[in-house]
Design an enzyme around this catalytic site. Structure first.
Site, mmCIF file in Angstrom:
data_model
loop_
_atom_site.group_PDB
_atom_site.id
_atom_site.type_symbol
_atom_site.label_atom_id
_atom_site.label_comp_id
_atom_site.label_asym_id
_atom_site.label_seq_id
_atom_site.Cartn_x
_atom_site.Cartn_y
_atom_site.Cartn_z
ATOM 1 N N GLU A 175 34.615 47.815 42.067
ATOM 2 C CA GLU A 175 35.935 47.750 42.688
ATOM 3 C C GLU A 175 36.209 46.371 43.272
ATOM 4 O O GLU A 175 37.324 45.856 43.188
ATOM 5 C CB GLU A 175 36.078 48.828 43.770
ATOM 6 N N TYR B 181 42.333 49.544 50.266
ATOM 7 C CA TYR B 181 42.198 49.968 48.868
ATOM 8 C C TYR B 181 40.746 50.253 48.501
ATOM 9 O O TYR B 181 40.424 51.314 47.954
ATOM 10 C CB TYR B 181 42.761 48.918 47.898
ATOM 11 N N ASP C 30 46.161 51.106 43.207
ATOM 12 C CA ASP C 30 46.103 49.728 42.712
ATOM 13 C C ASP C 30 47.380 49.442 41.945
ATOM 14 O O ASP C 30 48.340 50.222 41.986
ATOM 15 C CB ASP C 30 44.845 49.517 41.859
#
Length: 363
Positions: free
Chosen positions: A49, A132, A150
């Site tokens: 990520e 996020y 995203d």
């Protein structure tokens, strides 16, 4: 299509689509793998990520494989020399991510016994993990009901609900919609399904709406052209900054390098001597700013686009017989350049002066 009655959006058709059409990715536990009892590795999820932020899947895959081969666990990464981590990251860009990656690994190793916290709040307490990444790791690694959003998810959700508020102002409403859609069971698969849908079906241009599991629920498809969403605020023109870079090579094939300060743009990365340009100010562009007096020869200009500005560097080269003593630099064999933590702009600068220094340089 204005007379079409829409079905209320639901996670069910998306998850059914994902079960059949998911992408196989090296960091992912696919539905068949999960059915066999394979569990997600939080370290791999977190690493992927961080790497995927503002970077494509195809660009990340070789870096991800290299990091795992060198540092298979978060404890291994925490113990690695920072210079090695920065060198392994070179070319992925947004180098603050690499610095925060190392700090986060150290925090997990030292403060959590090498085990990642399993909640959004716990994850956000770690260096470099924002909203996020915390939501993504919580959902995908720990199956927490977290709203993951995203760029792909923004596109899907803005079209599904025809959200006309321009980005970034529209993000809070989009996240609210994502939170309402995220199921209590399989939230990690839901998040990855939304990402896959945006990457493969609900694409920026010419989306394949007939294949979309949400096509019976999509407000943008019913009323408008889906390509009109998400609405984005008008972009400001990027300022252009100027500077110079100096490539000095000895008769033994050594090149002068130095390390940038830890803070700020490209912090901690390796560079050839350059002038004091920043995102806000120009640097000197002539040879008066060279690291030492010599017969510097111009080698043209290289251009590199950063997030907030465009940089144009005048490149100068000099060939000298022996190394010159420099207080803040060192002389590195040109044959070792691939192993250095050189950002793309510096690789461009060196390649302009020594065309065969690298096998490839990103434009």
């Amino acid at each position: 299509m204005t007379s079409k009655t829409l079905i209320a959006p639901s996670a069910k058709p998306l998850l059914e689509w994902y079960d059949r059409h998911h992408r196989d990715l090296p960091w992912r536990i696919s539905p068949p793998m999960a059915a066999r009892g394979v569990k997600a590795d939080p370290y791999r999820i977190w690493l992927s990520e961080v790497m995927l932020q503002q970077t494509t899947v195809q660009a990340v895959k070789p870096y991800f494989a290299n990091f795992l081969a060198r540092w298979p666990t978060v404890n291994d990464l925490a113990a690695a020399p920072s210079d090695d981590v920065m060198a392994a990251w070179a070319g992925l860009g947004y180098y603050a991510r690499a610095r925060n990656l190392k700090k986060c690994a150290e925090a997990v190793a030292a403060g959590h016994g090498g085990i990642f916290p399993d909640s959004e709040e716990g994850l956000k307490s770690l260096p470099g993990i924002g909203d996020y990444t915390a939501a993504a790791v919580a959902a995908i690694a720990f199956n927490r009901q977290a709203a993951v959003m995203d760029g792909n998810v923004e596109r899907v959700i803005s079209r599904l609900y025809a959200i006309s508020t321009p980005l970034p102002a529209g993000k809070p409403l989009m996240k609210q919609k994502v939170a309402l859609l995220t199921p209590a069971d399989r939230p990690g698969d839901f998040a990855q399904a939304m990402m896959d849908l945006g990457a493969t079906i609900c694409t920026p241009k010419r989306p394949a709406c007939s294949l979309c599991p949400f096509n019976g629920s999509c407000e943008a498809l019913r009323l408008y052209d889906p390509e009109l969403f998400p609405v984005k605020a008008a972009k400001k023109e990027k300022p252009v900054r100027h500077g110079a870079a100096f490539v000095a090579v000895t008769g033994e094939g050594e090149i002068l390098l130095r390390r940038r300060i830890e803070s700020g743009l490209l912090g901690g990365m390796t560079e050839v001597p350059t002038t004091g340009w920043t995102a806000r100010i120009d640097g000197e562009t002539g040879t008066d700013a060279a690291p030492f007096p010599a017969a510097w020869q111009p080698c043209g200009t290289v251009i590199h686009v950063f997030t907030h500005f465009e940089l144009r560097l005048q490149i100068y080269r000099v060939a000298i017989a022996d190394p010159v003593e420099i207080n803040d630099g060192w002389w590195e064999p040109v044959t070792n350049l691939e192993a250095q933590a050189l950002p793309t702009i510096m690789k461009k600068a060196i390649a302009a002066a020594i065309p065969l220094a690298f096998k490839s340089v990103k434009e």
